[in-house]
Design a protein around this motif. Structure first.
Motif, PDB file in Angstrom:
ATOM      1  N   ASN A 150      -3.285  -1.417  -3.422  1.00  0.00           N
ATOM      2  CA  ASN A 150      -3.380  -2.898  -2.362  1.00  0.00           C
ATOM      3  C   ASN A 150      -4.502  -1.927  -1.480  1.00  0.00           C
ATOM      4  O   ASN A 150      -4.886  -2.609  -0.205  1.00  0.00           O
ATOM      5  CB  ASN A 150      -2.116  -2.496  -1.945  1.00  0.00           C
ATOM      6  N   TYR A 151      -5.092  -0.893  -1.316  1.00  0.00           N
ATOM      7  CA  TYR A 151      -5.997  -0.002  -0.133  1.00  0.00           C
ATOM      8  C   TYR A 151      -6.882  -0.330  -0.926  1.00  0.00           C
ATOM      9  O   TYR A 151      -7.500  -0.867   0.244  1.00  0.00           O
ATOM     10  CB  TYR A 151      -5.067   1.616  -0.400  1.00  0.00           C
ATOM     11  N   PHE A 152      -7.401   0.141  -2.150  1.00  0.00           N
ATOM     12  CA  PHE A 152      -8.808  -0.777  -1.822  1.00  0.00           C
ATOM     13  C   PHE A 152      -8.553  -1.951  -2.085  1.00  0.00           C
ATOM     14  O   PHE A 152     -10.351  -1.836  -1.998  1.00  0.00           O
ATOM     15  CB  PHE A 152      -8.463  -0.307  -4.420  1.00  0.00           C
ATOM     16  N   LEU A 153      -8.104  -2.854  -1.957  1.00  0.00           N
ATOM     17  CA  LEU A 153      -8.398  -4.613  -2.242  1.00  0.00           C
ATOM     18  C   LEU A 153      -8.164  -4.874  -0.514  1.00  0.00           C
ATOM     19  O   LEU A 153      -8.385  -6.006   0.044  1.00  0.00           O
ATOM     20  CB  LEU A 153      -6.744  -5.243  -2.779  1.00  0.00           C
ATOM     21  N   LYS A 154      -7.949  -3.668   0.105  1.00  0.00           N
ATOM     22  CA  LYS A 154      -7.056  -4.287   1.768  1.00  0.00           C
ATOM     23  C   LYS A 154      -9.285  -4.900   2.066  1.00  0.00           C
ATOM     24  O   LYS A 154      -9.696  -4.127   1.847  1.00  0.00           O
ATOM     25  CB  LYS A 154      -7.028  -2.870   2.803  1.00  0.00           C
ATOM     26  N   ASN A 155      -8.746  -6.178   3.243  1.00  0.00           N
ATOM     27  CA  ASN A 155      -9.821  -6.936   4.024  1.00  0.00           C
ATOM     28  C   ASN A 155     -11.283  -6.674   2.328  1.00  0.00           C
ATOM     29  O   ASN A 155     -12.301  -7.380   2.625  1.00  0.00           O
ATOM     30  CB  ASN A 155     -10.493  -5.404   4.438  1.00  0.00           C
ATOM     31  N   LYS A 156     -10.299  -7.517   1.696  1.00  0.00           N
ATOM     32  CA  LYS A 156     -11.718  -7.323   0.126  1.00  0.00           C
ATOM     33  C   LYS A 156     -11.081  -8.721   0.442  1.00  0.00           C
ATOM     34  O   LYS A 156      -9.879  -9.508   0.188  1.00  0.00           O
ATOM     35  CB  LYS A 156     -11.782  -6.971  -1.099  1.00  0.00           C
ATOM     36  N   GLU A 157     -12.246  -9.749  -0.873  1.00  0.00           N
ATOM     37  CA  GLU A 157     -12.542 -10.927  -0.493  1.00  0.00           C
ATOM     38  C   GLU A 157     -11.908 -11.061  -1.959  1.00  0.00           C
ATOM     39  O   GLU A 157     -13.301 -10.118  -3.009  1.00  0.00           O
ATOM     40  CB  GLU A 157     -13.249 -11.935   0.422  1.00  0.00           C
TER      41      GLU A 157
END
Length: 366
Positions: A62-69
């Protein structure tokens, strides 16, 4: 009640099912089914450490995907996974399994001797082709006739006597249908009950058909016994950490081509005699490399499962089917453990497709 508000097939279902598995084991220990005696508290601690690191993997993902599209190149996907191609692969998978049964000369579900030889190279190829293609077909193309192919394939794989392959097919297709169709709550419950019955029936018939097996149990007793027995094997593994020195991983990756079974190594190491034995999802890594390896395994599994889960939620398409396959096997691994080459191949295929077709880019802080 809107069950869609609570995504029951998110990666967190693994944690719930491990706890349910422990409850089943405790019932077997309480009634001393076939002289089961229970496990050490240290082993329970190891299990909960494994669960904790799995959850940590989810959090890191989840942290890796934070603010990512997350976007998908639909042109690449449509070009590769055309309806004609995927349908052809499903049919090829079914035909290969028919050839396998003809080659064996009978139905392994009803014979322990035939079952011992059922996992041929034809069987592996058939399963490797059929499982992803039937899930992709159902996920990407809306045609009720395709469920007939699912049922036909399921019956053929049930006939081999292996519960794990039958369960993987039916669980993965249920997950795929859950995400692609608006299933009413009652149908979802009925489907889960049907899967439970299939698990009990196939397991019971397979055991009763083993010619050299002498002890008796009811189907429900057998279900609880298997959970308790496997947890006791894990108990041995927890106190024999690192004793196989990587043999299980090596034989998982190479053993099929050498006609060796890593689960026999589990049995030889933990029980002292050659017997194909499961040790839960935590056991093989413990036996091969110890506690730290098992914790690393769990954190990686959590990370990958959550990553593919987020992708399929955002872009859908074939990734629904791929996620369903991986989650179904993760659920099955709760008992069997990661000792199947074909499942590693499914993970590899899913990651390759993910890298090829999906773009994950930063969109800025919010």
């Amino acid at each position: 009640m809107d069950y869609k508000k609570y995504d029951i097939f998110s990666p967190m279902i693994f944690v719930l099912l491990v706890i349910i598995y422990l409850m089943f084991s405790e019932i077997a220990f309480h009634y001393h089914l076939h002289k089961l005696i229970g496990v050490d508290l240290y082993t329970i601690g190891v299990i909960f450490l494994g669960i904790t690191f799995y959850i940590l993997g989810l959090v890191l993902s989840n942290y890796f995907l934070k603010n990512k599209e997350i976007t998908i190149n639909t042109g690449k996907i449509d070009k590769i996974f055309s309806q004609r191609l995927v349908l052809s692969l499903v049919i090829i998978g079914i035909l290969l399994q028919i050839v396998n049964l003809i080659y064996l000369g009978g139905i392994p579900l009803f014979s322990g001797y035939l079952k011992a030889h059922a996992a041929t190279r034809i069987w592996l190829l058939s399963y490797l082709i059929f499982l992803p293609s039937i899930n992709i077909l159902i996920a990407k193309y809306d045609n009720k006739k395709y469920y007939l192919l699912f049922i036909l394939g399921l019956l053929l794989f049930v006939s081999t006597g292996y519960r794990t392959t039958a369960m993987a097919i039916v669980i993965s297709v249920l997950i795929t249908t859950y995400y692609t169709k608006d299933l009413p709550w009652k149908y979802l419950i009925l489907s889960i009950i049907a899967i439970f019955i299939l698990l009990v029936v196939v397991g019971y018939i397979a055991v009763k058909s083993i010619e050299w097996q002498t002890w008796t149990s009811t189907p429900i007793e057998l279900l609880f016994y298997r959970a308790g027995y496997t947890l006791q094997v894990l108990d041995h593994a927890a106190f024999l950490q690192g004793s196989t020195h990587g043999q299980l991983l090596y034989n998982t990756l190479m053993g099929f081509f050498k006609s060796s079974d890593p689960r026999v190594i589990v049995g030889s190491t933990t029980l002292g005699y050659a017997h194909s034995t499961t040790s839960t999802i935590f056991g093989p890594a413990l036996l091969d490399f110890g506690l730290y390896a098992m914790l690393l395994q769990m954190i990686i599994l959590g990370f990958i499962m959550n990553l593919i889960y987020k992708v399929q939620i955002n872009v859908k398409s074939i990734f629904i089917g791929l996620y369903a396959i991986l989650l179904a096997h993760l659920i099955i691994w709760i008992e069997t453990g990661p000792t199947d080459l074909v499942v590693f191949l499914f993970y590899l295929i899913s990651i390759i497709i993910l890298i090829y077709a999906v773009t994950i880019k930063k969109v800025g802080n919010k």
